[in-house]
Design a protein around this motif. Structure first.
Motif, PDB file in Angstrom:
ATOM      1  N   TYR A 129       0.834  -1.194   0.000  1.00 21.77           N
ATOM      2  CA  TYR A 129       0.000   0.000   0.000  1.00 21.77           C
ATOM      3  C   TYR A 129       0.870   1.245   0.000  1.00 21.77           C
ATOM      4  O   TYR A 129       1.718   1.408   0.865  1.00 21.77           O
ATOM      5  CB  TYR A 129      -0.919   0.017   1.230  1.00 21.77           C
ATOM      6  N   SER A 130       0.674   2.116  -0.974  1.00 17.62           N
ATOM      7  CA  SER A 130       1.401   3.383  -1.019  1.00 17.62           C
ATOM      8  C   SER A 130       0.403   4.524  -0.988  1.00 17.62           C
ATOM      9  O   SER A 130      -0.737   4.389  -1.445  1.00 17.62           O
ATOM     10  CB  SER A 130       2.248   3.460  -2.291  1.00 17.62           C
ATOM     11  N   PRO A 131       0.789   5.680  -0.450  1.00 23.14           N
ATOM     12  CA  PRO A 131      -0.147   6.796  -0.313  1.00 23.14           C
ATOM     13  C   PRO A 131      -0.616   7.311  -1.659  1.00 23.14           C
ATOM     14  O   PRO A 131       0.080   7.175  -2.672  1.00 23.14           O
ATOM     15  CB  PRO A 131       0.688   7.859   0.419  1.00 23.14           C
ATOM     16  N   ASN A 136       1.123  12.475  -1.037  1.00 20.76           N
ATOM     17  CA  ASN A 136       2.565  12.708  -1.090  1.00 20.76           C
ATOM     18  C   ASN A 136       2.869  14.181  -1.358  1.00 20.76           C
ATOM     19  O   ASN A 136       3.791  14.755  -0.766  1.00 20.76           O
ATOM     20  CB  ASN A 136       3.196  11.840  -2.179  1.00 20.76           C
ATOM     21  N   GLY A 137       2.103  14.800  -2.251  1.00 25.30           N
ATOM     22  CA  GLY A 137       2.310  16.204  -2.551  1.00 25.30           C
ATOM     23  C   GLY A 137       2.030  17.088  -1.344  1.00 25.30           C
ATOM     24  O   GLY A 137       2.771  18.033  -1.064  1.00 25.30           O
ATOM     25  N   PHE A 138       0.956  16.769  -0.635  1.00 31.01           N
ATOM     26  CA  PHE A 138       0.612  17.537   0.567  1.00 31.01           C
ATOM     27  C   PHE A 138       1.703  17.400   1.624  1.00 31.01           C
ATOM     28  O   PHE A 138       2.078  18.378   2.269  1.00 31.01           O
ATOM     29  CB  PHE A 138      -0.733  17.047   1.119  1.00 31.01           C
ATOM     30  N   THR A 142       4.086  20.436   3.433  1.00 34.10           N
ATOM     31  CA  THR A 142       3.823  20.792   4.836  1.00 34.10           C
ATOM     32  C   THR A 142       4.780  20.184   5.855  1.00 34.10           C
ATOM     33  O   THR A 142       4.828  20.669   6.995  1.00 34.10           O
ATOM     34  CB  THR A 142       2.391  20.351   5.225  1.00 34.10           C
ATOM     35  N   GLU A 143       5.535  19.168   5.484  1.00 33.30           N
ATOM     36  CA  GLU A 143       6.255  18.386   6.501  1.00 33.30           C
ATOM     37  C   GLU A 143       7.273  19.214   7.276  1.00 33.30           C
ATOM     38  O   GLU A 143       7.426  19.076   8.485  1.00 33.30           O
ATOM     39  CB  GLU A 143       6.947  17.182   5.866  1.00 33.30           C
ATOM     40  N   SER A 144       8.004  20.090   6.595  1.00 30.14           N
ATOM     41  CA  SER A 144       9.017  20.848   7.317  1.00 30.14           C
ATOM     42  C   SER A 144       8.378  21.754   8.368  1.00 30.14           C
ATOM     43  O   SER A 144       8.854  21.844   9.497  1.00 30.14           O
ATOM     44  CB  SER A 144       9.861  21.610   6.305  1.00 30.14           C
ATOM     45  N   GLY A 145       7.259  22.396   8.042  1.00 34.26           N
ATOM     46  CA  GLY A 145       6.553  23.220   9.016  1.00 34.26           C
ATOM     47  C   GLY A 145       5.974  22.393  10.148  1.00 34.26           C
ATOM     48  O   GLY A 145       6.011  22.795  11.316  1.00 34.26           O
ATOM     49  N   TYR A 146       5.429  21.216   9.812  1.00 33.26           N
ATOM     50  CA  TYR A 146       4.859  20.339  10.831  1.00 33.26           C
ATOM     51  C   TYR A 146       5.943  19.876  11.809  1.00 33.26           C
ATOM     52  O   TYR A 146       5.729  19.839  13.031  1.00 33.26           O
ATOM     53  CB  TYR A 146       4.206  19.129  10.179  1.00 33.26           C
TER      54      TYR A 146
END
Length: 305
Positions: A129-131, A136-138, A142-146
């Motif tokens: 299962y892959s996202p 993945n784009g989202f 956002t990951e660095s801010g999160y």
């Protein structure tokens, strides 16, 4: 392309509507004391069940499992084995990949060491299962801010767990995220809940003195003009963090991102999914509150005119 253009209303994958005319006993509440990590996946499984239109009797027949066992699972009274949860998830059309990681993270430590919770199982699920592409784009946007926000309140491994849990929860209910008025605001709400459920609290306020001191972004406090002038009069910067912890949630988030993270107003607006005017308003009210707490006006009572 900004996240608001990429993930706006009108994207496909609308979630199914709730079942009409459901028969049988209504789903009971989650038991008191159910840990936050357990709730992270349990609430999404319950939502999927309610939206499926299935009754407990029908679901029981399809998964060949006693209704009492399903009821225990749905209420959080007992932590299920993965094979049991996977069978139910398949009927509810929930992706196994994020559900497995959420389930494993919340599993009691003794069960993590058992054969049923082996690393091979995790690897198999991840391969199968892959996202979704949009997920993945989202995450890229956002990951660095999160991760920065989580790091202000938590240290590893709790910080990493909170961020990973956020993206797994979003993936598990991706259709719901896409159909929300603004996926950025929806995602931030999931992150904040995950972070605050792990952060220590004093008098219902997040306690983040030590973690905030450990962030390199602490040096950006000079950008907070009025509060900086006030904090210079204090023996320790800890008073500033104590005052910040008392801010309402939207104001606290803006101040953390703006003056600990060094983000621009536009970057904060884009990460939180709120209008630029709201960011400016929250910043203005927060700064005024910090001014009053850290540098209160002199008491003129009893002075001579």
């Amino acid at each position: 392309m900004t996240s608001s253009n990429l993930f706006g209303p009108g994207d496909p994958a609308e979630p199914p509507g709730p079942g009409q005319g459901r028969l049988g006993r209504p789903l009971g509440p989650i038991v008191a004391g159910c840990p936050a990590e357990h709730r992270a996946w349990l609430e999404l499984v319950r939502e999927a069940y309610l939206e499926s239109g299935l009754t407990m009797t029908v679901l029981s027949g399809r998964v060949h499992m006693a209704r009492s066992k399903i009821s225990e699972l749905m209420s959080g009274r007992r932590y299920p084995h993965w094979e049991l949860l996977l069978t139910i998830a398949a009927e509810l059309r929930l992706p196994a990949g994020p559900l497995y990681r959420l389930w494993r993270q919340a599993a009691p430590e003794i069960r993590r060491k058992s054969r049923a919770w082996s690393a091979e199982t995790a690897a198999t699920v991840a391969v199968q299962y892959s996202p979704p592409l949009h997920h993945n784009g989202f995450r890229d946007l956002t990951e660095s801010g999160y991760r920065f926000y989580a790091g202000v309140f938590l240290t590893d491994p709790a910080r990493t767990a909170a961020v990973d849990e956020t993206y797994d929860q979003l993936w598990l209910a991706w259709a719901k995220a896409l159909s929300s008025p603004d996926i950025r605001r929806h995602g931030w709400g999931v992150l904040r809940t995950s972070v605050m459920s792990r952060a220590p609290h004093i008098d219902n306020c997040p306690h983040f003195l030590h973690t905030a001191f450990d962030t390199l972004a602490l040096h950006n406090l000079s950008g907070l003009e009025h509060a900086q002038a006030a904090s210079e009069q204090l023996a320790e910067t800890q008073d500033l963090f104590r005052a910040m912890s008392r801010l309402p949630a939207p104001q606290l988030d803006v101040i953390v991102l703006r003056f600990l993270g060094g983000m621009t107003e536009e970057e904060v607006s884009d990460l939180l999914g709120v209008p630029l005017a709201a960011v400016r308003s929250d910043e203005r009210h927060a700064t005024r509150f910090l001014e009053n707490v850290l540098c209160p006006p002199p008491d003129t009572e009893g002075t001579l005119s």
